[in-house]
Design an enzyme around this catalytic site. Structure first.
Site, mmCIF file in Angstrom:
data_model
loop_
_atom_site.group_PDB
_atom_site.id
_atom_site.type_symbol
_atom_site.label_atom_id
_atom_site.label_comp_id
_atom_site.label_asym_id
_atom_site.label_seq_id
_atom_site.Cartn_x
_atom_site.Cartn_y
_atom_site.Cartn_z
ATOM 1 N N LYS A 1 -70.271 4.193 -52.601
ATOM 2 C CA LYS A 1 -69.294 4.684 -51.615
ATOM 3 C C LYS A 1 -68.939 3.606 -50.599
ATOM 4 O O LYS A 1 -68.186 3.851 -49.667
ATOM 5 C CB LYS A 1 -69.865 5.902 -50.855
ATOM 6 C CG LYS A 1 -70.208 7.097 -51.715
ATOM 7 C CD LYS A 1 -70.602 8.256 -50.768
ATOM 8 C CE LYS A 1 -71.360 9.332 -51.445
ATOM 9 N NZ LYS A 1 -71.842 10.357 -50.496
ATOM 10 N N LYS B 1 -70.437 2.789 -48.203
ATOM 11 C CA LYS B 1 -70.760 3.331 -46.870
ATOM 12 C C LYS B 1 -72.099 2.741 -46.434
ATOM 13 O O LYS B 1 -73.060 2.764 -47.195
ATOM 14 C CB LYS B 1 -70.941 4.867 -46.937
ATOM 15 C CG LYS B 1 -69.681 5.692 -46.863
ATOM 16 C CD LYS B 1 -70.067 7.193 -46.801
ATOM 17 C CE LYS B 1 -68.865 8.091 -46.678
ATOM 18 N NZ LYS B 1 -69.248 9.526 -46.605
HETATM 19 N N1 C2G Z 1 -67.604 18.112 -43.823
HETATM 20 C C1 C2G Z 1 -66.925 19.153 -43.193
HETATM 21 N N2 C2G Z 1 -66.277 18.911 -42.030
HETATM 22 C C2 C2G Z 1 -66.294 17.675 -41.472
HETATM 23 C C3 C2G Z 1 -66.985 16.622 -42.103
HETATM 24 C C4 C2G Z 1 -67.650 16.862 -43.299
HETATM 25 O O1 C2G Z 1 -66.907 20.287 -43.691
HETATM 26 N N3 C2G Z 1 -65.633 17.475 -40.299
HETATM 27 C C5 C2G Z 1 -68.280 18.401 -45.097
HETATM 28 C C6 C2G Z 1 -67.724 17.566 -46.255
HETATM 29 O O2 C2G Z 1 -66.569 18.177 -46.803
HETATM 30 C C7 C2G Z 1 -68.904 17.579 -47.238
HETATM 31 C C8 C2G Z 1 -70.130 17.639 -46.292
HETATM 32 O O3 C2G Z 1 -69.645 18.060 -45.001
HETATM 33 O O4 C2G Z 1 -68.875 18.774 -48.023
HETATM 34 C C9 C2G Z 1 -70.795 16.293 -46.152
HETATM 35 O O5 C2G Z 1 -69.811 15.371 -45.713
HETATM 36 P P1 C2G Z 1 -70.114 13.802 -45.940
HETATM 37 O O6 C2G Z 1 -71.461 13.487 -45.411
HETATM 38 O O7 C2G Z 1 -68.921 13.043 -45.479
HETATM 39 O O8 C2G Z 1 -70.224 13.760 -47.526
HETATM 40 P P2 C2G Z 1 -69.391 12.855 -48.541
HETATM 41 O O9 C2G Z 1 -69.430 11.447 -48.077
HETATM 42 O O10 C2G Z 1 -68.113 13.537 -48.754
HETATM 43 O O11 C2G Z 1 -70.321 12.892 -49.836
HETATM 44 O O12 C2G Z 1 -71.219 13.523 -54.427
HETATM 45 C C10 C2G Z 1 -70.564 14.077 -53.297
HETATM 46 C C11 C2G Z 1 -70.758 13.189 -52.086
HETATM 47 O O13 C2G Z 1 -72.128 12.929 -51.869
HETATM 48 C C12 C2G Z 1 -70.152 13.823 -50.844
#
Ligand code: C2G
Length: 136
Positions: free
Chosen positions: A45, A47
């Site tokens: 990612k 990240k």
């Molecule tokens: N999320 C949310 N609202 C936000 C930020 C995040 O609902 N303001 C949700 C995202 O949609 C996700 C979860 O919180 O379902 C985790 O977000 P992230 O840590 O950004 O996860 P991500 O990088 O999208 O990784 O294989 C799938 C990945 O691991 C998902």
């Protein structure tokens, strides 16, 4: 017992994440969070997390909605996770809408996409901190 699973990085844990975890838990009785490892985040990612996997895991395990935290090491483990943990419902935020529909075809689990909390994100927090802005 209805078992729910969700995936994420959850770096700089914020109320958008909590909203998601609360609603994911509402889908059943037991919530498994599959947390991206530092290696997965960097290799797949691009990240770089502020908090290490262990610290992010510790934070998630302190949340009342979360029953188990396991590592996410690659993009392709979801079907086997859903099968090996006998998952009934697979939940993700709707920024992933449609991306995991294959889970519904390949397993007995239902896939649900929940609305994101629009105004907050880890990258926004980092930007605001750099510019000295306080969210309030
Ligand atoms: N999320 C949310 N609202 C936000 C930020 C995040 O609902 N303001 C949700 C995202 O949609 C996700 C979860 O919180 O379902 C985790 O977000 P992230 O840590 O950004 O996860 P991500 O990088 O999208 O990784 O294989 C799938 C990945 O691991 C998902």
């Amino acid at each position: 017992m209805k078992r729910v699973i969700t995936y994420g990085t959850f770096d700089l844990l914020h109320y958008g994440h909590i909203n998601l975890l609360r609603r994911a838990k509402e889908q059943g009785d037991y919530l498994i969070v599959v947390l991206s490892t530092d290696e997965f985040n960097w290799n797949e990612k691009q990240k770089k997390c502020y908090f290490s996997y262990e610290k992010r895991k510790q934070l998630l395990e302190a949340i009342r909605y979360v029953d188990l935290v396991i590592p996410e090491e690659n993009w392709d483990q979801k079907v086997s996770d859903v099968k090996s943990y006998h998952i009934d419902t697979f939940v993700m935020g709707d920024d992933w809408s449609g991306k995991f529909d294959f889970i519904q075809e390949e397993t007995d689990a239902e896939v649900i996409y929940l609305a994101r909390t629009p105004e907050i994100s880890t990258s926004q927090i980092k930007k605001d901190l750099e510019s000295g802005k306080i969210k309030g």
